[in-house]
Design a protein around this motif. Structure first.
Motif, PDB file in Angstrom:
ATOM      1  N   VAL A  19     -76.145 116.427  66.869  1.00 48.11           N
ATOM      2  CA  VAL A  19     -76.052 117.866  66.674  1.00 48.11           C
ATOM      3  C   VAL A  19     -74.827 118.254  65.863  1.00 48.11           C
ATOM      4  N   LEU A  28     -82.633 122.372  74.225  1.00 48.01           N
ATOM      5  CA  LEU A  28     -81.985 121.186  73.680  1.00 48.01           C
ATOM      6  C   LEU A  28     -82.506 119.932  74.367  1.00 48.01           C
ATOM      7  N   GLN A  61     -79.525 115.717  71.892  1.00 54.20           N
ATOM      8  CA  GLN A  61     -78.882 116.782  71.129  1.00 54.20           C
ATOM      9  C   GLN A  61     -77.645 117.346  71.811  1.00 54.20           C
TER      10      GLN A  61
END
Length: 580
Positions: free
Chosen positions: A6, A540, A544
């Motif tokens: 991320v 998410l 991530q």
């Protein structure tokens, strides 16, 4: 930094590299329990004159130099401990418990507050683990953004801001009702204005003003509750004044006549929202830790105080409220009257015939009103400032002046105070009910998000190759405690939904009754939808979730030395250490 998948999304999720550093230097200062070093902006604050530091000169209103997010770090451990143990004790306990008692009865009152107490115990420990590991200034909504869903984090941030924005006029409304106890003959609007100005005055002094006010008001509240419990024991044993209501053995008579439950299971469900409102603000200790001198050392100790607040100051005091006051008493708020004798604490004091004690309890309630109203300004303004810093609110709300006040955010929250004047044209009891329902359920969503963020953090922590031994502070029941808290929150929401559909008293379902009991849900969903359409980011996945950015590194030498010291203690000392 570990490959989280991320890096490109750090900015949208509220952890931009411009704020927290690049990949080579993305961690907070080392976790050293004795480290009280100051940032550049706070060092500038110490170089200012006394009156400027405390917000009393025109110079203090100018913008502070340095990066955003530089709040003061002058809150001491004694402040954090008092905020944890007594900071949220206010109208929910002293006044709202009257409505809860009339709706559910004394047994339902204890059960509902006990269930919410178990829930909040796990919530605060989960928050403590996250806050020590990720010391992010401005709020725990960032944990939702980081470990759940950026859109949900947006919703939780704004939900928390408006929760406290609504609590402020609610407390002012309670002040107007409470002062009328003395039949002053002065308009309620005058008292609302006086209390509003008092809260504004306290906030002139910024963090230190909030911390000192909370310390002394919490101390007064705790002393008053201890006195009430002691007197309650004496009265139940028949030690009241001769010829009075409690001049002979009283015992648990109210649990038999008029009864332990007022409206059966539905009455129990109706008490939950009041209990949730009474515990609102417990999580503020995690928010205040960002402005403490040494959060790594002070926060864990403050978190442990929550156990004593729940067991001693809530459960025991409400036990004696239920023992001393019948749930059929017409003076209770919610029984159809909104007179100044709404608090069961004041009712019990007056019925005892102890001259002046009812007025003393009323003074404590008034101090509590200022305390919780002040907490509302503090919690709402700090969260709004954090939202602005991460691009989730207009940038001018990120303005922090030289005395360390989030100036425009504070003004924004204070601007909600005039809602209290609505009570001048409508029944104060109706206004109280609407505001109570909105703010009470809002707290449940906040707590549920903290539990879920903790569960998902533990999952991501393991996924990225870390172990629990790397956590300097762990929630006492681990991820299981967060699951318990989350499940209880879900059950409370279901119970409140049932009451919203089928109100007490056998009244037919109505849209007004439903929204009065469940207004917070559509508000949260509206915020979530707004965050989703703005950020276009959803749930998410584990890979991530970022567990490295802004993480505090740990000085294990001092941590291990402390663990050895505790391990060498006798068993009873280890238990006391765990609780204290």
């Amino acid at each position: 930094m570990a490959d989280t998948g991320v890096h490109k999304d750090l900015e949208y999720s509220g952890f931009s590299k411009s704020t927290y550093g690049d990949e080579k230097n993305d961690t907070a200062p080392p976790y050293d329990p004795d480290d009280v070093s100051l940032g550049p902006a706070v060092s500038e604050w110490h170089s200012l004159g006394f009156w400027t530091r405390n917000g009393c000169t025109p110079e203090s209103f100018k913008r502070r130099r340095g990066p955003v997010g530089n709040l003061n770090s002058n809150m001491k451990p004694r402040h954090l401990h008092m905020i944890a143990i007594g900071g949220s004790i206010g109208a929910g306990l002293f006044v709202g418990s009257g409505s809860a008692l009339s709706r559910g009865g004394p047994a339902a009152l204890l059960l509902a507050f006990g269930i919410i107490g178990i829930m909040i115990f796990n919530v605060v420990y989960a928050l403590g683990e996250l806050a020590v590991m990720f010391p992010v200034s401005g709020g725990f909504y960032t944990y939702s953004t980081r470990f759940i869903d950026p859109s949900w984090g947006f919703a939780m941030g704004w939900n928390y801001v408006f929760q406290w924005a609504i609590v402020l006029p609610l407390e002012l409304t309670v002040a107007g009702l409470t002062v009328e106890y003395w039949q002053s003959g002065v308009s309620v609007g005058v008292w609302i204005t006086i209390f509003w100005l008092a809260i504004i005055f306290i906030n002139i002094f910024g963090t230190l003003g909030y911390a000192e006010e909370e310390f002394w008001s919490s101390l007064l509240k705790l002393i008053a509750i201890v006195i009430f419990i002691i007197i309650g024991v004496v009265l139940c044993a028949g030690g009241g004044p001769a010829g009075g209501k409690y001049d002979e053995y009283w015992g648990a008579g109210t649990f038999y006549n008029p009864g332990a439950f007022a409206n059966g299971f539905k009455g129990l469900c109706a008490v939950f929202v009041t209990a949730a409102f009474a515990f609102s603000g417990t999580e503020l200790v995690g928010l205040a830790a960002a402005e403490a001198e040494n959060p790594a050392k002070a926060l864990p100790g403050a978190i442990k105080q929550v156990f004593w607040r729940i067991t001693l100051f809530y459960i025991l005091s409400l036990l004696f409220v239920g023992l001393l006051v019948e749930h059929t008493d017409e003076r209770l708020l919610g029984s159809g009257l909104s007179d100044s004798q709404a608090s069961p604490f004041v009712i019990a004091a007056k019925d005892a015939g102890l001259i002046g004690f009812d007025s003393f309890m009323n003074v404590v309630i008034l101090v509590s009103v200022i305390s919780i109203g002040n907490s509302g300004v503090y919690g709402g303004s700090r969260t709004l400032t954090a939202l602005a810093e991460q691009g989730y609110a207009p940038k001018f709300f990120a303005y922090i002046d030289k005395s360390g006040r989030p100036l425009f955010s504070t003004i924004f929250i204070l601007a909600f105070s005039p809602l209290a004047y609505i009570g001048l044209s409508a029944s104060g009891e109706i206004v109280f009910a609407w505001l109570l329902a909105l703010s009470g359920l809002a707290a449940l969503f906040t707590w549920g998000s903290i539990c879920l963020a903790h569960i998902r953090f533990r999952k991501a922590w393991k996924y990225h190759g870390h172990t629990l031994d790397e956590l300097p502070f762990q929630a006492i029941f681990g991820v299981y405690g967060s699951w318990i808290g989350l499940i209880f929150i879900f059950l409370v929401l279901v119970a409140q939904f049932a009451v919203a559909l089928y109100p007490l008293g056998g009244d037919p379902p109505s849209a007004e009754a439903f929204f009065q009991a469940y207004l917070a849900l559509p508000v949260v969903l509206l915020f979530w939808a707004g965050g989703y359409f703005w950020k276009r980011q959803g749930w998410l996945r584990t890979h991530q979730m970022d567990v490295s950015t802004n993480r505090r590194t740990v000085e294990w030498e001092s941590i291990n030395a402390e663990k050895k010291r505790v391990a060498a203690m006798p068993a009873w000392r280890r238990i006391m250490h765990m609780l204290y």
